[in-house]
Design a protein around this motif. Structure first.
Motif, short mmCIF file in Angstrom:
data_model
loop_
_atom_site.label_atom_id
_atom_site.label_comp_id
_atom_site.label_asym_id
_atom_site.label_seq_id
_atom_site.Cartn_x
_atom_site.Cartn_y
_atom_site.Cartn_z
N ASN A 252 0.87 -1.18 0.00
CA ASN A 252 0.00 0.00 0.00
C ASN A 252 0.90 1.23 0.00
OD1 ASN A 252 -1.54 2.30 1.01
ND2 ASN A 252 -3.17 0.84 1.53
N ALA A 253 1.04 1.87 -1.15
CA ALA A 253 2.03 2.94 -1.31
C ALA A 253 1.81 4.07 -0.32
CB ALA A 253 1.99 3.48 -2.75
N VAL A 254 0.55 4.44 -0.07
CA VAL A 254 0.28 5.57 0.81
C VAL A 254 0.61 5.22 2.26
CG1 VAL A 254 -1.54 7.06 1.75
CG2 VAL A 254 -1.46 6.59 -0.70
N LEU A 255 0.08 4.12 2.76
CA LEU A 255 0.30 3.77 4.16
C LEU A 255 1.75 3.40 4.45
CD1 LEU A 255 -2.90 1.75 5.09
CD2 LEU A 255 -2.40 4.16 5.50
N TRP A 256 2.42 2.78 3.48
CA TRP A 256 3.82 2.44 3.66
C TRP A 256 4.67 3.71 3.76
CZ3 TRP A 256 7.35 -0.03 5.74
CH2 TRP A 256 8.61 -0.30 5.19
N ALA A 257 4.37 4.70 2.93
CA ALA A 257 5.09 5.97 3.03
C ALA A 257 4.75 6.70 4.33
CB ALA A 257 4.77 6.85 1.82
N TYR A 258 3.47 6.67 4.71
CA TYR A 258 3.02 7.33 5.95
C TYR A 258 3.73 6.75 7.18
CZ TYR A 258 -0.19 8.03 9.93
OH TYR A 258 -0.73 8.30 11.17
N VAL A 259 3.76 5.42 7.28
CA VAL A 259 4.36 4.83 8.47
C VAL A 259 5.87 5.00 8.47
CG1 VAL A 259 4.66 2.45 7.63
CG2 VAL A 259 4.17 2.87 10.04
N ARG A 260 6.50 5.04 7.29
CA ARG A 260 7.94 5.33 7.25
C ARG A 260 8.21 6.77 7.67
NH1 ARG A 260 7.82 3.65 2.06
NH2 ARG A 260 9.09 5.38 1.26
N ASP A 261 7.35 7.67 7.27
CA ASP A 261 7.48 9.07 7.68
C ASP A 261 7.50 9.17 9.20
OD1 ASP A 261 7.43 11.84 7.94
OD2 ASP A 261 5.44 12.08 7.02
N LEU A 262 6.54 8.52 9.85
CA LEU A 262 6.50 8.55 11.30
C LEU A 262 7.70 7.82 11.90
CD1 LEU A 262 2.70 7.93 11.96
CD2 LEU A 262 3.95 10.09 12.13
N TYR A 263 8.03 6.65 11.35
CA TYR A 263 9.15 5.87 11.87
C TYR A 263 10.45 6.68 11.86
CZ TYR A 263 12.37 1.98 12.51
OH TYR A 263 13.36 1.15 12.99
N GLN A 264 10.64 7.48 10.83
CA GLN A 264 11.85 8.28 10.70
C GLN A 264 11.78 9.59 11.48
OE1 GLN A 264 12.81 8.60 6.46
NE2 GLN A 264 12.21 6.47 6.17
N THR A 265 10.65 9.86 12.13
CA THR A 265 10.49 11.04 12.97
C THR A 265 11.00 10.74 14.37
OG1 THR A 265 8.54 11.77 11.71
CG2 THR A 265 8.81 12.67 13.93
N PRO A 266 11.88 11.57 14.93
CA PRO A 266 12.35 11.30 16.29
C PRO A 266 11.19 11.10 17.26
CG PRO A 266 13.60 13.10 15.30
CD PRO A 266 12.48 12.79 14.35
N GLY A 267 11.29 10.05 18.07
CA GLY A 267 10.24 9.73 19.02
C GLY A 267 9.41 8.53 18.61
N PHE A 268 9.48 8.13 17.36
CA PHE A 268 8.71 6.98 16.88
C PHE A 268 9.62 5.77 16.68
CE2 PHE A 268 5.72 10.34 16.03
CZ PHE A 268 4.46 9.74 16.12
N GLY A 269 10.39 5.75 15.59
CA GLY A 269 11.21 4.59 15.29
C GLY A 269 12.23 4.27 16.35
N ASP A 270 12.68 5.29 17.08
CA ASP A 270 13.70 5.04 18.10
C ASP A 270 13.13 4.34 19.34
OD1 ASP A 270 12.47 7.22 19.41
OD2 ASP A 270 13.92 8.63 18.57
N THR A 271 11.82 4.08 19.37
CA THR A 271 11.21 3.30 20.45
C THR A 271 10.90 1.87 20.02
OG1 THR A 271 8.91 3.81 19.92
CG2 THR A 271 10.10 5.41 21.28
N VAL A 272 11.10 1.54 18.75
CA VAL A 272 10.64 0.26 18.18
C VAL A 272 11.74 -0.80 18.28
CG1 VAL A 272 9.86 -0.91 16.08
CG2 VAL A 272 9.02 1.40 16.60
N ASP A 273 11.36 -1.96 18.77
CA ASP A 273 12.29 -3.09 18.85
C ASP A 273 11.65 -4.27 18.12
OD1 ASP A 273 13.85 -5.32 19.62
OD2 ASP A 273 14.52 -4.27 21.42
N PHE A 274 12.03 -4.49 16.86
CA PHE A 274 11.44 -5.56 16.07
C PHE A 274 11.79 -6.94 16.64
CE2 PHE A 274 11.21 -2.23 12.75
CZ PHE A 274 9.87 -2.37 12.41
N ASP A 275 12.93 -7.06 17.27
CA ASP A 275 13.30 -8.33 17.88
C ASP A 275 12.32 -8.68 19.00
OD1 ASP A 275 15.13 -10.57 18.61
OD2 ASP A 275 15.39 -9.37 20.42
#
Length: 338
Positions: A252-275
């Motif tokens: 889904n091009a829109v949602l994939w870009a949207y969630v990457r935008d947030l993930y790359q925003t300080p405060g979002f991706g830096d809290t995520v632990d995929f492991d």
């Protein structure tokens, strides 16, 4: 099912998520007996849990790291639920307990509803204050303002609250909770209804976000936080483990870009632990995955690819500024993030 994502139950007819039993609030005026105070409360989370991850993101964006200390539970539970085996000697260094259930029991013995995260614990007494995952982040945004960092964003702006509440209600019903109804369905019809609901809502959200950077207004709000914590887990666990497999999020091009935008925003991706996310879902939900095998995929490299969502305008933090660096002791270790 574990009590990892709020108090929940499932049976032959339908997955149901029960309400939080402990609904006291920590407020500026202390009307429930729990006044906002720096250093008094400890936030207990699992980085695997999407409901707890909301609190992690909110705490980072608002700069509450010094005001509310953080305890991270092991993503793998035993029969006493969340445990502090990631800490030296298997004890939380502040609360001095081995299991989060000890704080629950200190508050109310034989309480109903299981042991869930996120949880706020009163450090002086060792008692649980609240496990109300729906309210904790709203209170962080509105009741803890005296302890917000300079430049903290307004995550729940008063003029937009009706719209935010409506969007969050739809996202909760069909997406946040919908993936669980899909994953824990016990007959074909129930599964298909839930899965169709998930993707119907994702399509509507894609339409909404095609021309706007954020869900409500032109900056990040609580609504974006709540959608993010489900979307960031979608391909890693919900697509395969919960059989939400009509499409991957990356398709889904829109949602994939949207969630990457947030993930790359300080405060979002830096809290995520995929492991933590993958090990918890695949090893704890033995009714769905009895072998406990954790899949090698998906490839995480795409999370750092440019998203180009800034072309839609918007200001991530409104009139505010980005949060500072992650405190060293709270950094997510490799390979938890791409």
């Amino acid at each position: 099912m574990s009590e990892s994502e709020g108090n929940s139950a499932y049976g032959k007819q339908q997955f149901k998520r029960s309400k939080s039993h402990f609904t006291d609030r920590v407020t500026a005026d202390g009307r429930d007996g729990w006044p906002v105070a720096e250093g008094r409360y400890r936030l207990v989370v699992s980085r695997a849990c999407p409901w707890a991850s909301r609190a992690l993101v909110s705490r980072r964006l608002l700069g509450l790291e010094e005001a509310v200390s953080l305890a991270v539970a092991d993503p793998i539970q035993d029969d006493r639920s969340w445990r502090f085996t990631l800490d030296p000697n298997g004890r939380d260094p502040v609360l001095g307990i081995r299991f989060l259930s000890e704080a629950y029991e200190a508050r109310e013995r034989a309480h109903p509803g299981g042991v869930s995260v996120p949880a706020l614990v009163d450090v002086p007494s060792g008692k649980l204050v609240t496990n109300d995952y729906q309210q904790i982040t709203l209170d962080f945004a509105t009741e803890w303002t005296a302890l917000h960092r300079d430049g903290a964003p307004d995550l729940y702006p008063a003029p937009l609250r009706d719209e935010i509440d409506q969007v969050m209600a739809e996202v909760y019903e069909d997406v946040n909770n919908g993936v669980y109804r899909t994953g824990f369905a016990t007959d074909q019809g129930e599964y298909e209804k839930a899965c169709e609901g998930v993707f119907r809502r994702l399509d509507l959200l894609s339409e909404r976000l095609a021309t706007r950077r954020y869900l409500v207004g032109d900056s990040i709000t609580e609504a974006d936080i709540r959608l993010f914590t489900t979307l960031v887990r979608f391909d890693a666990v919900y697509h395969g483990h919960f059989k939400c497999n009509r499409r991957k999020l990356t398709e889904n091009a829109v949602l994939w870009a949207y969630v990457r935008d947030l993930y790359q925003t300080p405060g979002f991706g830096d809290t995520v632990d995929f492991d933590h996310i993958k090990r918890h879902y695949y090893q704890v939900h033995t009714g769905i995955n009895p072998t406990g095998i954790v899949p090698l995929g998906p490839d995480l490299s795409g999370w750092s690819v440019p998203h180009h969502r800034e072309e839609l305008g918007g200001r991530p933090f409104g009139e505010g500024t980005p949060p500072g660096p992650v405190p060293e002791h709270e950094e997510v270790p490799a390979p938890g993030r791409p």
